[in-house]
Design an enzyme around this catalytic site. Structure first.
Site, PDB file in Angstrom:
ATOM      1  CD  GLU A 144      -0.413  -7.789   8.753  1.00  0.00           C
ATOM      2  OE1 GLU A 144       0.200  -6.642   8.437  1.00  0.00           O
ATOM      3  OE2 GLU A 144      -1.625  -8.173   8.411  1.00  0.00           O
TER       4      GLU A 144
ATOM      5  CG  ASP B 136       1.163   2.512   6.125  1.00  0.00           C
ATOM      6  OD1 ASP B 136       0.384   1.720   6.830  1.00  0.00           O
ATOM      7  OD2 ASP B 136       2.275   1.899   5.478  1.00  0.00           O
TER       8      ASP B 136
END
Lengths: 408, 265
Positions: free
Chosen positions: B49, B60
């Site tokens: 990815e 995140d």
């Protein structure tokens, strides 16, 4: 009908998916979908529950001190083309700003949901102080995220929050201001969603926050409309408020949406000027995009990276704006004007020296907007300005700006 | 069968989970990122990815946010992301996905992004903050260009949401192992296995589990109940202060690749 809590009447936005025209929605990671859905469902039940409404009304009347005063300011108005100017005095609320209306409403909602912990973000500190206050009152644990830059700018409010029992967490990522504090609060929420409510501070974020917070703030405009009619026998020619995320402005505007003769003027922070690149004028200079869970006007580059906002006011230093404002902007019902740091600070000093009222620097943007609107509309005009908060928290910034004694 | 689906099916035939590695494009530099992604594939990853660095990566943790910041300060653009996809895919022939928050894709142009990603040899897109209910315009373009659309689900998702999300997605379902943001954890959260089992009840798509996995033991544990193991933050760390850089990345990837094979056979 309740006296103080006025959920938006039927027929007004948002639609069931949380959209105001093309703006709004619920752009959150799956981990938060259940949480925002719970807030939406509980709010629907709460606003129809007489016990919830009664408790909220009681707090607004006997804790916040509502209705807040409506003050005519003729010496200030002499600088506004001679128009009559009235200030809606949210600065006289307990904790010193309009933020407490929403903080109390959501704290009560958090209790209904059985949450034991509240988290919030704050820029200038007003929302953090209001949230810490509401949590102290209701016995909820409170954590407030604040950009490191803002903690320095607003040290007094940090101390107030701590005194009220809140934990203030410095945010050191990104621009270290409000935008990054919001990111950090979302991260906390994802990890602690079971026992924690995110007490969002403005009419942005994912549905239902923009509509729910507007409803909690709608009392501002409803009171002001009634007070102005009683005092002058007519509606204002313009209702003027500052716009960062936009909660005080939507609270004022909403009561006048169906009054076509009332111009709605939102004053955005233009910082050093919209062409300087150092500003926070999302509606004047931004483009539609997704930030913090909803689609609205956002300061961003051509590849969707969010730009840092700038304003002398930590409370307006936000690169987005509530989706209902985006809709009012596109539909033309409200107009949004940039006001620079210098214009705001001129109005700040003018109100203090002519009327003995020290406004928040946020609110000074609306006052600057009123000076301009008065000059345009002339001496027959009647202007209503939302004085969303008081300036105690901004004295350090003002002292430096004006070279006052405390700054030396 | 798409190369992504074929890769996951092949791992299944081998009786193991696939290893999926994540790194943001442009980190530590654009060329350095390409080299790093290639190195993970050479060291045993099956799929990569490529992250589109974002100014506001709200899902995140600090490690990936730091990497995103470094990439953005280095001036990374979507053209660099697409070059990363093209070069990594061309060099390895393995499936290369892009992971992006929605605003960069939406702003770049949905049709344009899908077309250019497909032209670069991309296999699809992981879109962590795009609600299924808002995804029809993207999915139309993705399908037209043969791209998979991977949605992320979480332990808090209801069964109805899991079913709806799985039905809308293609390629695989990305199951977040825990309630929280990306980053390494000392143990695999028990909710990961429960979520994988709940997904199996509503979809035939492969279930890949990410968030929190950082070493071979954890990879082996997740491989026991998932079709794929996704590792991101742990692979970023070798490039941050005091890390061993590419050599450290290769060593960690080899260990993770061994981990996903621990149950093979």
């Amino acid at each position: 009908m309740p006296d103080f809590f006025f959920p938006a009447p039927p027929g007004h936005f948002p639609d069931p998916k949380g959209y105001f025209g093309a703006f709004g929605g619920q752009f959150v990671p799956q981990a938060l979908v259940a949480a925002v859905d719970q807030v939406a469902a509980e709010y629907e039940r709460a606003k129809a529950d007489p016990a919830f409404v009664a408790r909220f009304e009681d707090l607004l009347a006997h804790y916040v001190g509502r209705p807040s005063a409506l003050t005519e300011v003729p010496r200030f108005a002499a600088h506004a083309g001679g128009a009559r100017v009235f200030l809606k005095r949210e600065d006289l609320n307990h904790t010193g700003s309009h933020k407490v209306n929403n903080a109390l409403g959501q704290a009560l909602l958090a209790q209904r949901m059985g949450k034991t912990r509240v988290i919030a973000e704050t820029g200038a500190g007003s929302h953090g102080v209001a949230t810490a206050t509401a949590c102290a009152l209701t016995g909820l644990a409170c954590t407030v995220y604040m950009g490191e830059t803002d903690m320095r700018r607003q040290a007094v409010n940090v101390a107030r929050m701590e005194l009220l029992g809140a934990r203030v967490v410095p945010v050191t990522s990104g621009s270290r201001t409000l935008k990054d504090a919001i990111n950090e609060t979302f991260r906390d929420w994802v990890a602690h969603v079971g026992d924690t409510h995110y007490l969002f501070g403005t009419v942005a974020g994912p549905h239902p926050f923009p509509a729910m917070i507007r409803d909690f703030q709608r009392v501002i405009g409803v009171e002001a409309r009634r007070q102005l009619l009683e005092r002058t026998g007519r509606l204002p020619d313009a209702a003027i408020a500052c716009v960062g995320g936009g909660s005080n402005a939507i609270g004022l505007f909403h009561a006048f949406l169906d009054d076509p003769g009332v111009r709605l003027i939102g004053c955005e922070a233009a910082g050093h000027g919209v062409r300087s690149g150092k500003h926070a004028a999302s509606l004047s200079a931004g483009e539609p995009g997704v930030l913090h869970g909803s689609r609205s006007y956002v300061l961003q580059d051509d590849e969707g990276q969010i730009q840092e906002a700038w304003s002398i006011s930590a409370g307006l230093d936000y690169p987005g704006v509530g989706p209902e404002h985006a809709h009012l902007h596109d539909s033309g019902r409200a107009e949004y004007r940039p006001v620079t740091d210098d214009e705001a600070m001129t109005a700040f000093r003018l109100l203090a020296s002519t009327e003995g009222i020290v406004p928040a620097i946020e609110s000074a943007h609306a006052l600057a907007g009123a000076l301009r609107a008065g000059a345009e509309l002339g001496p027959d005009a009647l202007l209503l300005v939302n004085l969303s908060g008081r300036g105690d928290k901004d004295m350090d910034t003002a002292s430096v700006h004006f070279g006052l004694e405390a700054a030396r | 069968m798409s190369p992504l689906t074929e890769t996951l099916a092949r791992a299944k035939r081998e009786g193991r989970a696939a290893l999926i590695t994540y790194l943001p494009a442009g980190f530590p530099t654009v060329d350095g990122g390409i080299e790093a992604l290639r190195a993970t594939l050479d060291a045993g990853a099956d799929i990569v990815e490529v992250g589109v660095p974002h100014s506001d990566p709200v899902l995140d943790g600090p490690v990936i946010q730091t990497a995103d910041d470094i990439a953005l300060r280095g001036g990374v653009r979507i053209a660099d992301v697409l070059r990363t996809v093209r070069e990594v895919h061309a060099a390895t022939g393995k499936p290369v996905l892009v992971m992006s928050y929605w605003n960069p894709v939406s702003r770049y142009g949905i049709e344009r992004f899908a077309r250019e990603l497909a032209d670069a040899g991309g296999a699809g897109c992981v879109l962590p903050d795009l609600p299924v209910a808002e995804s029809a315009p993207w999915r139309r373009e993705a399908a037209k260009h043969g791209l998979a659309t991977v949605f992320v689900v979480a332990p808090s998702s209801t069964d109805a949401q899991l079913a709806e999300t799985a039905a809308a997605g293609t390629g695989f379902v990305y199951a977040a192992a825990l309630m929280g943001v990306t980053g390494t954890r000392s143990t695999v959260d028990a909710s990961a296995a429960v979520l994988a089992r709940r997904l199996r009840a509503v979809t035939d798509l492969p279930v890949c589990v990410g968030m929190g996995v950082s070493d071979a033991d954890q990879a082996a544990e997740v491989a026991g109940f998932a079709d794929g193991v996704i590792v991101g933050s742990a692979l970023v760390s070798p490039f941050l202060d005091g890390g061993e850089g590419l050599a450290g990345l290769e060593r960690l990837t080899s260990r993770l690749a061994a981990g996903v094979r621990a149950h093979a056979g």
